[in-house]
Design a protein around this motif. Structure first.
Motif, PDB file in Angstrom:
ATOM      1  N   VAL A  58      17.157   7.980 -34.633  1.00  0.00           N
ATOM      2  CA  VAL A  58      16.258   9.129 -34.614  1.00  0.00           C
ATOM      3  C   VAL A  58      15.319   9.060 -33.411  1.00  0.00           C
ATOM      4  CG1 VAL A  58      14.573  10.469 -35.934  1.00  0.00           C
ATOM      5  CG2 VAL A  58      16.297   9.129 -37.149  1.00  0.00           C
ATOM      6  N   ILE A  59      15.755   9.667 -32.305  1.00  0.00           N
ATOM      7  CA  ILE A  59      14.872   9.841 -31.157  1.00  0.00           C
ATOM      8  C   ILE A  59      15.027  11.282 -30.682  1.00  0.00           C
ATOM      9  CG2 ILE A  59      14.844   7.437 -30.402  1.00  0.00           C
ATOM     10  CD1 ILE A  59      16.809   8.206 -28.180  1.00  0.00           C
ATOM     11  N   GLU A  60      13.999  11.795 -30.033  1.00  0.00           N
ATOM     12  CA  GLU A  60      14.002  13.189 -29.611  1.00  0.00           C
ATOM     13  C   GLU A  60      13.729  13.301 -28.122  1.00  0.00           C
ATOM     14  OE1 GLU A  60      11.183  15.404 -31.907  1.00  0.00           O
ATOM     15  OE2 GLU A  60      11.889  14.568 -33.798  1.00  0.00           O
ATOM     16  N   GLU A  61      14.306  14.322 -27.512  1.00  0.00           N
ATOM     17  CA  GLU A  61      14.056  14.606 -26.105  1.00  0.00           C
ATOM     18  C   GLU A  61      12.555  14.775 -25.889  1.00  0.00           C
ATOM     19  OE1 GLU A  61      15.183  17.961 -22.727  1.00  0.00           O
ATOM     20  OE2 GLU A  61      16.116  18.078 -24.695  1.00  0.00           O
ATOM     21  N   GLY A  62      12.020  14.140 -24.860  1.00  0.00           N
ATOM     22  CA  GLY A  62      10.599  14.219 -24.550  1.00  0.00           C
ATOM     23  C   GLY A  62       9.766  13.125 -25.188  1.00  0.00           C
ATOM     24  N   GLN A  63      10.326  12.425 -26.166  1.00  0.00           N
ATOM     25  CA  GLN A  63       9.622  11.322 -26.834  1.00  0.00           C
ATOM     26  C   GLN A  63       9.473  10.154 -25.859  1.00  0.00           C
ATOM     27  OE1 GLN A  63      11.780   9.983 -30.286  1.00  0.00           O
ATOM     28  NE2 GLN A  63      10.359   8.334 -30.744  1.00  0.00           N
ATOM     29  N   THR A  64       8.340   9.485 -25.895  1.00  0.00           N
ATOM     30  CA  THR A  64       8.139   8.309 -25.057  1.00  0.00           C
ATOM     31  C   THR A  64       8.330   7.058 -25.907  1.00  0.00           C
ATOM     32  OG1 THR A  64       6.603   9.473 -23.622  1.00  0.00           O
ATOM     33  CG2 THR A  64       6.521   7.079 -23.551  1.00  0.00           C
ATOM     34  N   ILE A  65       9.235   6.210 -25.449  1.00  0.00           N
ATOM     35  CA  ILE A  65       9.464   4.929 -26.116  1.00  0.00           C
ATOM     36  C   ILE A  65       9.200   3.827 -25.099  1.00  0.00           C
ATOM     37  CG2 ILE A  65      11.136   5.889 -27.752  1.00  0.00           C
ATOM     38  CD1 ILE A  65      13.365   4.573 -26.047  1.00  0.00           C
ATOM     39  N   LEU A  66       9.192   2.592 -25.554  1.00  0.00           N
ATOM     40  CA  LEU A  66       8.980   1.459 -24.659  1.00  0.00           C
ATOM     41  C   LEU A  66      10.287   0.712 -24.444  1.00  0.00           C
ATOM     42  CD1 LEU A  66       5.649   0.159 -26.223  1.00  0.00           C
ATOM     43  CD2 LEU A  66       5.930   1.564 -24.171  1.00  0.00           C
ATOM     44  N   LEU A  67      10.473   0.231 -23.226  1.00  0.00           N
ATOM     45  CA  LEU A  67      11.640  -0.572 -22.880  1.00  0.00           C
ATOM     46  C   LEU A  67      11.170  -1.858 -22.207  1.00  0.00           C
ATOM     47  CD1 LEU A  67      13.978   2.097 -21.221  1.00  0.00           C
ATOM     48  CD2 LEU A  67      14.040   1.262 -23.564  1.00  0.00           C
ATOM     49  N   PRO A  68      11.925  -2.926 -22.358  1.00  0.00           N
ATOM     50  CA  PRO A  68      11.582  -4.143 -21.607  1.00  0.00           C
ATOM     51  C   PRO A  68      11.580  -3.821 -20.107  1.00  0.00           C
ATOM     52  CG  PRO A  68      13.238  -4.604 -23.270  1.00  0.00           C
ATOM     53  CD  PRO A  68      13.079  -3.118 -23.217  1.00  0.00           C
ATOM     54  N   SER A  69      10.521  -4.196 -19.411  1.00  0.00           N
ATOM     55  CA  SER A  69      10.405  -3.803 -18.005  1.00  0.00           C
ATOM     56  C   SER A  69      11.257  -4.648 -17.070  1.00  0.00           C
ATOM     57  CB  SER A  69       8.946  -3.844 -17.558  1.00  0.00           C
ATOM     58  OG  SER A  69       8.461  -5.162 -17.568  1.00  0.00           O
ATOM     59  N   SER A  70      11.821  -5.719 -17.570  1.00  0.00           N
ATOM     60  CA  SER A  70      12.635  -6.572 -16.703  1.00  0.00           C
ATOM     61  C   SER A  70      14.025  -5.996 -16.465  1.00  0.00           C
ATOM     62  CB  SER A  70      12.764  -7.960 -17.319  1.00  0.00           C
ATOM     63  OG  SER A  70      13.384  -7.853 -18.582  1.00  0.00           O
ATOM     64  N   LYS A  71      14.404  -5.004 -17.244  1.00  0.00           N
ATOM     65  CA  LYS A  71      15.735  -4.423 -17.122  1.00  0.00           C
ATOM     66  C   LYS A  71      15.647  -3.055 -16.444  1.00  0.00           C
ATOM     67  CE  LYS A  71      17.845  -7.663 -19.421  1.00  0.00           C
ATOM     68  NZ  LYS A  71      19.049  -8.349 -19.057  1.00  0.00           N
TER      69      LYS A  71
END
Length: 189
Positions: A58-71
């Motif tokens: 469940v994710i939506e267009e425009g939603q901000t999520i976090l990702l590991p910054s090393s990748k």
């Protein structure tokens, strides 16, 4: 016995949270957690670990999520390579099918600015992987997020007049910082 099962489950959930540097990512049309993990070479568990409460499906267009910054994706690496050095411009590798109008509209750039930086270049027939010059301080929202999260570029680097407002950028950086602290504090020593 039921209490120990609950404790074990809570303890297991805590073990999946990893301390890592994170960056914001704005979900685009067609994105899924699986597609994002594949594109960025990140484990789905790592994405879920730094996005407490995020459901895998469940994710939506425009939603901000976090990702590991090393990748970084290949495109992220291209953008980072283009901003190295000093000067009035940055190198921009054109994507397949991209027109000059697509490029400048998304970044709030005037055609006269691009023409001045690219004298002698036919901007009406760009080819995939062709490198053109763009003004140094004009980026898409996604490029700004990536630069702030991965390259440790301060938000003040960007002009507050176009694109993402300074307040939103500060909020994104704050959220990323809080998530990193939460992940670090919840790790199992």
């Amino acid at each position: 016995p039921r209490v120990s099962v609950a404790r074990t489950s809570a303890r297991s959930a805590r073990l999946t949270t990893r301390a890592m540097l994170v960056r914001p990512y704005t979900v685009r049309k067609g994105d899924t957690i699986f597609k994002i993990s594949q594109k960025r070479d990140v484990k789905i568990d790592d994405i879920l670990s730094v996005n407490h409460g995020l459901k895998k499906d469940v994710i939506e267009e425009g939603q901000t999520i976090l990702l590991p910054s090393s990748k970084l994706s290949e495109r992220d690496r291209e953008i980072l390579d283009g901003v190295k050095g000093r000067g009035k411009y940055r190198a921009y590798p054109v994507r397949k099918g991209e027109s000059i109008e697509d490029i400048i509209e998304k970044r709030g750039i005037k055609m006269t600015e691009v023409e001045a930086l690219n004298e002698g270049v036919d901007l009406t027939s760009l080819k995939a992987f062709q490198v053109i010059k763009l003004p140094r301080n004009k980026y898409t929202e996604r490029e700004k997020e990536m630069l702030v999260g991965c390259a440790r570029v301060p938000a003040a680097f960007f002009s507050g007049r176009s694109g993402m407002a300074f307040g939103k950028m500060a909020l994104v950086v704050l959220v990323a910082g809080v998530a990193a602290i939460a992940a670090w504090k919840s790790r199992d020593d």
